[in-house]
Design an enzyme around this catalytic site. Sequence first.
Site, PDB file in Angstrom:
ATOM      1  CD  GLU A  61     -25.246 -42.381 -15.173  1.00  9.31           C
ATOM      2  OE1 GLU A  61     -26.203 -42.635 -14.534  1.00  9.31           O
ATOM      3  OE2 GLU A  61     -25.254 -42.298 -16.376  1.00  9.31           O
TER       4      GLU A  61
ATOM      5  CG  PHE B 158     -33.794 -53.611 -12.031  1.00 12.07           C
ATOM      6  CD1 PHE B 158     -34.227 -53.763 -13.233  1.00 12.07           C
ATOM      7  CD2 PHE B 158     -34.170 -52.351 -11.226  1.00 12.07           C
ATOM      8  CE1 PHE B 158     -34.147 -52.433 -14.024  1.00 12.07           C
ATOM      9  CE2 PHE B 158     -34.127 -51.283 -12.078  1.00 12.07           C
ATOM     10  CZ  PHE B 158     -34.375 -51.441 -13.449  1.00 12.07           C
ATOM     11  CD  GLN B 159     -30.981 -49.605 -12.763  1.00 15.64           C
ATOM     12  OE1 GLN B 159     -31.032 -49.039 -11.505  1.00 15.64           O
ATOM     13  NE2 GLN B 159     -31.318 -48.937 -13.802  1.00 15.64           N
TER      14      GLN B 159
ATOM     15  CE  LYS C 231     -32.491 -48.879  -2.299  1.00 14.66           C
ATOM     16  NZ  LYS C 231     -33.620 -48.922  -3.049  1.00 14.66           N
TER      17      LYS C 231
ATOM     18  CG  MET D 288      -5.976 -37.356 -35.544  1.00 17.11           C
ATOM     19  SD  MET D 288      -4.511 -36.290 -36.100  1.00 17.11           S
ATOM     20  CE  MET D 288      -4.301 -35.246 -34.899  1.00 17.11           C
TER      21      MET D 288
END
Length: 601
Positions: free
Chosen positions: A71, A133-134, A183, A495
């Site tokens: 993502e 959950f999540q 949802k 760097m």
Amino acid sequence: MAAPSTDKPIPTTPGIETATGIRTLTGAQIIWDALVRQGVEVVFGYPGGAIMPAYDALPGFPIRHILVRHEQGAAHMADGFARASGRVGVAVATSGPGATNLVTGIANAMMDSIPIVCVTGQVPSHLIGSDAFQETDFTGVTLPITKHNFLVTRVQDIMPAIKQAFYIASSGRPGPVVVDITKDAQNQKLEYVYDPSPVRLPGYRPERQPLPEELKEAVEMIQAAKRPIIFSGHGIIKANATSVLLEFVHKTNIPVAQTLLGLGGFPASHERSLGMMGMHGEAWVNKAIQEADLIIALGMRFDDRVTGNLKTYAPNAKKIHVELDPAEINKNVHVDIPLVGDVREILRLLMPHVERPDCGDWVRYIEGLKGDSAVRDIQDLPDSGQLFAAHVIHDLWKLTEGKALVVTDVGQHQMWEAQYYKHDHPRKLLTSGGAGTMGFALPAAMGARLACPDDDIWVVAGDGGFQMTASELATCSQENIKVNVAIINNGYLGMVRQWQQFFYGGRYVATPIKSPDYVKLADAHGLKGILVTRRDQVKAAVEEARANKETTIIDFRVEQEDSVYPMVPAGADLDNMIRRPVPVADKSAPHNPIFETSEDD
């Protein structure tokens, strides 16, 4: 400057009644309907449980979905799309880890004022706060790194939230907006009619104009200057103000320095272009800034990489700051005249009243400062057979005639690109400025490809940053996205190694880094890989990459312990720079054994 409405009539789509009148749609369908009406044609995302209703509805709408491998890549692709096109980019993710994986890309967009909208799924509203959950409080997580965010729990609020998100993201000083949708809201149905009326938000004032007396004072200050300098920042590009700035410079003859994000906003080939300022800017630019009597700062924010030590910064210069965001005025550097508003409009207001100041001696003085830098420039040194990163960038610039859209990662290669690829056009250099996000380049270039299907697009990345998002090569393969990748491979986190060399006694702790065989990695993805170890191989490799239809990776094995010069140490005076030694040593620096043997001895 307020963004014009992008509402468009939705085309006929399978499974949805499009006859005039009221339609019954699910919240999931409303998401895509609202996005289509905002002109969205492509989104970058990854499905999951809490966003599954939206994905189930997606095939009924004329939107291309790019399946990312992480993502973070989706957020960077949306960012790259927005930078290249000037439009809003869109990323989609599920709840919990799917959403939080967007965070780095959102923060990156926020720091560089990039308009993206992230649509995320959230657990059903009755489960919020239960550690379901999540479940993650994503609006809470992103509050400090978004321009605004929404938690939508009702189907009737989806369309207004998306409309407002696009308006907020693209108006005024742009930035990222999150729309987090539960949802159950996606599953609910609604007798739906799209509202095409313009967005009005109480208390939100994206449009401002300076006072007439402020403009008058600015004109007087410009006319009185003997050593003026213009700073061209990212705001010039975002306001599409290049042509107006060119008119202004033609009329005033004032030299122009650029910030990193401002490169391309004023043509590098213009006779009054000085190049980049700041920590790794041109030495003559930094010295000129310290000796200037007037700075006209256009669409930039005086960040620490530009100013060096604030106590000694441009001590003799009066300062005019043209900036859209009033929060940036006097935040870092005190200015004499703030002109708050759209930089293009303010330049137009100033134009009729300014005359050419008497600064001919100043222009000639700055030209004289360039001599010492030319002696030190690696391009002007004898060819010893070594492949330096600066050679690669310079040759890439010549071979592409300076017309490529280049997307850089973050590190030494980023600064070499800024120094040696001369950009004459806006939106042709995309780079992570404020956040300095390693891993940005490859996915951002993929987003740029969707925005600019006909451009010659090059990724310039280090071997460290490239490995952070190299998984998106699979997306290139699956989605048939063509970009060319130039890996400046020096076997170090370059760097950081440079800082260790200069400031930490040469102790290279955790900076030697092993790379995969990039030719084999490309082949494993069905792509093309090329190895380059000598400068005489650069031309053929670049030409082959440009001719290939698939994404091509070129592994440039460059000198390992070369450094970016000049360099202003952190907190030092702007003109107190570490310069490239003269003469440069004939022999190469010792090599890091892990680079070639994979063993750290």
